[in-house]
Scaffold this motif. Structure first.
Motif, PDB file in Angstrom:
ATOM      1  N   GLN A   1       0.799  -1.222   0.000  1.00 27.32           N
ATOM      2  CA  GLN A   1       0.000   0.000   0.000  1.00 27.32           C
ATOM      3  C   GLN A   1       0.838   1.281   0.000  1.00 27.32           C
ATOM      4  OE1 GLN A   1      -3.387   0.110  -0.186  1.00 27.32           O
ATOM      5  NE2 GLN A   1      -3.565  -2.110  -0.247  1.00 27.32           N
ATOM      6  N   ASN A   2       2.081   1.225   0.508  1.00 23.45           N
ATOM      7  CA  ASN A   2       2.897   2.441   0.586  1.00 23.45           C
ATOM      8  C   ASN A   2       3.786   2.649  -0.648  1.00 23.45           C
ATOM      9  OD1 ASN A   2       4.621   0.334   1.248  1.00 23.45           O
ATOM     10  ND2 ASN A   2       5.687   1.460   2.859  1.00 23.45           N
ATOM     11  N   CYS A   3       3.465   1.966  -1.744  1.00 25.84           N
ATOM     12  CA  CYS A   3       4.184   2.187  -3.006  1.00 25.84           C
ATOM     13  C   CYS A   3       3.422   3.224  -3.817  1.00 25.84           C
ATOM     14  CB  CYS A   3       4.296   0.890  -3.802  1.00 25.84           C
ATOM     15  SG  CYS A   3       5.135   1.119  -5.397  1.00 25.84           S
ATOM     16  N   GLY A   4       4.136   4.121  -4.444  1.00 29.59           N
ATOM     17  CA  GLY A   4       3.533   5.177  -5.238  1.00 29.59           C
ATOM     18  C   GLY A   4       2.729   4.681  -6.428  1.00 29.59           C
ATOM     19  N   TYR A   5       3.012   3.476  -6.889  1.00 31.04           N
ATOM     20  CA  TYR A   5       2.291   2.923  -8.037  1.00 31.04           C
ATOM     21  C   TYR A   5       1.056   2.130  -7.624  1.00 31.04           C
ATOM     22  CZ  TYR A   5       6.305   4.172 -10.895  1.00 31.04           C
ATOM     23  OH  TYR A   5       7.288   4.859 -11.545  1.00 31.04           O
ATOM     24  N   ASN A   6       0.839   1.923  -6.324  1.00 34.86           N
ATOM     25  CA  ASN A   6      -0.257   1.086  -5.842  1.00 34.86           C
ATOM     26  C   ASN A   6      -1.498   1.912  -5.529  1.00 34.86           C
ATOM     27  OD1 ASN A   6      -2.031  -0.389  -4.034  1.00 34.86           O
ATOM     28  ND2 ASN A   6      -0.377  -1.839  -3.780  1.00 34.86           N
ATOM     29  N   MET A   7      -2.609   1.478  -6.102  1.00 37.30           N
ATOM     30  CA  MET A   7      -3.925   2.033  -5.760  1.00 37.30           C
ATOM     31  C   MET A   7      -4.881   0.846  -5.683  1.00 37.30           C
ATOM     32  SD  MET A   7      -4.084   5.378  -5.418  1.00 37.30           S
ATOM     33  CE  MET A   7      -5.788   5.764  -5.709  1.00 37.30           C
ATOM     34  N   ASN A   8      -5.514   0.683  -4.521  1.00 31.81           N
ATOM     35  CA  ASN A   8      -6.511  -0.381  -4.334  1.00 31.81           C
ATOM     36  C   ASN A   8      -5.958  -1.772  -4.655  1.00 31.81           C
ATOM     37  OD1 ASN A   8      -8.473   1.595  -3.653  1.00 31.81           O
ATOM     38  ND2 ASN A   8      -8.782   1.975  -5.831  1.00 31.81           N
ATOM     39  N   CYS A   9      -4.750  -2.040  -4.216  1.00 33.90           N
ATOM     40  CA  CYS A   9      -4.074  -3.336  -4.398  1.00 33.90           C
ATOM     41  C   CYS A   9      -3.779  -3.665  -5.857  1.00 33.90           C
ATOM     42  CB  CYS A   9      -4.837  -4.471  -3.736  1.00 33.90           C
ATOM     43  SG  CYS A   9      -4.813  -4.348  -1.934  1.00 33.90           S
ATOM     44  N   ASN A  10      -3.699  -2.641  -6.702  1.00 42.06           N
ATOM     45  CA  ASN A  10      -3.301  -2.823  -8.094  1.00 42.06           C
ATOM     46  C   ASN A  10      -2.073  -1.980  -8.374  1.00 42.06           C
ATOM     47  OD1 ASN A  10      -5.404  -4.541  -9.248  1.00 42.06           O
ATOM     48  ND2 ASN A  10      -6.759  -2.837  -8.765  1.00 42.06           N
ATOM     49  N   CYS A  11      -1.161  -2.531  -9.159  1.00 41.67           N
ATOM     50  CA  CYS A  11       0.042  -1.810  -9.559  1.00 41.67           C
ATOM     51  C   CYS A  11      -0.250  -1.084 -10.866  1.00 41.67           C
ATOM     52  CB  CYS A  11       1.213  -2.767  -9.744  1.00 41.67           C
ATOM     53  SG  CYS A  11       2.728  -1.920 -10.245  1.00 41.67           S
ATOM     54  N   HIS A  12       0.050   0.220 -10.889  1.00 41.04           N
ATOM     55  CA  HIS A  12      -0.228   1.027 -12.068  1.00 41.04           C
ATOM     56  C   HIS A  12       1.036   1.573 -12.723  1.00 41.04           C
ATOM     57  CE1 HIS A  12      -4.505   0.707 -11.399  1.00 41.04           C
ATOM     58  NE2 HIS A  12      -4.293   0.970 -10.121  1.00 41.04           N
ATOM     59  N   ALA A  13       2.187   0.951 -12.443  1.00 37.37           N
ATOM     60  CA  ALA A  13       3.406   1.284 -13.185  1.00 37.37           C
ATOM     61  C   ALA A  13       3.241   0.753 -14.609  1.00 37.37           C
ATOM     62  CB  ALA A  13       4.619   0.636 -12.520  1.00 37.37           C
ATOM     63  N   LYS A  14       4.004   1.268 -15.553  1.00 41.69           N
ATOM     64  CA  LYS A  14       3.945   0.698 -16.906  1.00 41.69           C
ATOM     65  C   LYS A  14       4.458  -0.736 -16.879  1.00 41.69           C
ATOM     66  CE  LYS A  14       4.239   4.872 -19.617  1.00 41.69           C
ATOM     67  NZ  LYS A  14       4.970   5.623 -20.639  1.00 41.69           N
ATOM     68  N   ALA A  15       5.533  -0.950 -16.124  1.00 43.72           N
ATOM     69  CA  ALA A  15       6.112  -2.284 -15.989  1.00 43.72           C
ATOM     70  C   ALA A  15       6.973  -2.303 -14.733  1.00 43.72           C
ATOM     71  CB  ALA A  15       6.958  -2.628 -17.211  1.00 43.72           C
ATOM     72  N   ILE A  16       7.141  -3.479 -14.157  1.00 41.22           N
ATOM     73  CA  ILE A  16       8.033  -3.619 -13.013  1.00 41.22           C
ATOM     74  C   ILE A  16       9.241  -4.451 -13.402  1.00 41.22           C
ATOM     75  CG2 ILE A  16       6.113  -3.422 -11.377  1.00 41.22           C
ATOM     76  CD1 ILE A  16       6.545  -6.453 -10.759  1.00 41.22           C
ATOM     77  N   THR A  17      10.312  -4.274 -12.646  1.00 45.20           N
ATOM     78  CA  THR A  17      11.514  -5.091 -12.775  1.00 45.20           C
ATOM     79  C   THR A  17      11.649  -5.882 -11.485  1.00 45.20           C
ATOM     80  OG1 THR A  17      12.575  -3.486 -14.220  1.00 45.20           O
ATOM     81  CG2 THR A  17      14.027  -5.031 -13.078  1.00 45.20           C
ATOM     82  N   VAL A  18      11.937  -7.157 -11.623  1.00 44.68           N
ATOM     83  CA  VAL A  18      12.028  -8.033 -10.460  1.00 44.68           C
ATOM     84  C   VAL A  18      13.464  -8.478 -10.240  1.00 44.68           C
ATOM     85  CG1 VAL A  18      11.267 -10.219  -9.447  1.00 44.68           C
ATOM     86  CG2 VAL A  18       9.663  -8.839 -10.776  1.00 44.68           C
ATOM     87  N   GLY A  19      13.969  -8.216  -9.031  1.00 46.97           N
ATOM     88  CA  GLY A  19      15.121  -8.801  -8.407  1.00 46.97           C
ATOM     89  C   GLY A  19      16.500  -8.785  -8.987  1.00 46.97           C
ATOM     90  N   ASP A  20      17.279  -9.730  -8.428  1.00 53.37           N
ATOM     91  CA  ASP A  20      18.635 -10.015  -8.877  1.00 53.37           C
ATOM     92  C   ASP A  20      18.740 -11.527  -9.033  1.00 53.37           C
ATOM     93  OD1 ASP A  20      19.138 -11.102  -6.281  1.00 53.37           O
ATOM     94  OD2 ASP A  20      19.780  -9.160  -5.552  1.00 53.37           O
ATOM     95  N   SER A  21      19.926 -12.095  -9.055  1.00 52.79           N
ATOM     96  CA  SER A  21      20.058 -13.511  -9.376  1.00 52.79           C
ATOM     97  C   SER A  21      19.270 -14.447  -8.461  1.00 52.79           C
ATOM     98  CB  SER A  21      21.524 -13.921  -9.397  1.00 52.79           C
ATOM     99  OG  SER A  21      22.074 -13.774  -8.101  1.00 52.79           O
TER     100      SER A  21
END
Length: 116
Positions: free
Chosen positions: A29-49
């Motif tokens: 909930q404290n992410c700027g891209y989150n509204m109502n449990c949905n992510c509204h970024a264009k795309a996310i990048t996940v992790g490292d190895s």
């Protein structure tokens, strides 16, 4: 017209791949891209190895105004995930949330070790 794109006001706009894994739910909930449990970024990048963290997570009290867009997984750097195929997520969808106090891709599954 160029292949894979279209013209907009004299500029070449490229089409984005619709084959990305959808971010179906985000409990952060404290992410700027989150509204109502949905992510509204264009795309996310996940992790490292080996760590499936959401690299796109941005802790803020302000939230995006763009709520029509639903995020996809643009890149996955977790080589140990069974869904990682050539740095892209092959899952149909992912969920993002907290695991051990970190913002992670909860869809992560370790690759099975090949028998010798």
């Amino acid at each position: 017209m160029p292949k894979g794109g279209f013209m907009f006001k004299g500029l070449l706009k490229k089409r984005i791949s619709p084959e990305m894994a959808e971010v179906r739910k985000c409990d952060v909930q404290n992410c700027g891209y989150n509204m109502n449990c949905n992510c509204h970024a264009k795309a996310i990048t996940v992790g490292d190895s080996s760590n499936p963290s959401c690299d796109t997570f941005m802790k803020t009290e302000k939230h995006t105004k763009e709520t029509a867009r639903i995020a996809g997984v643009g890149a996955c750097k977790v080589s140990e995930c069974r869904f990682n195929e050539d740095f892209e997520c092959s899952a149909d969808y992912v969920s993002v949330g907290f695991k051990e106090g970190k913002v992670n891709c909860l869809t992560f599954e370790a690759r099975l070790q090949e028998a010798m």
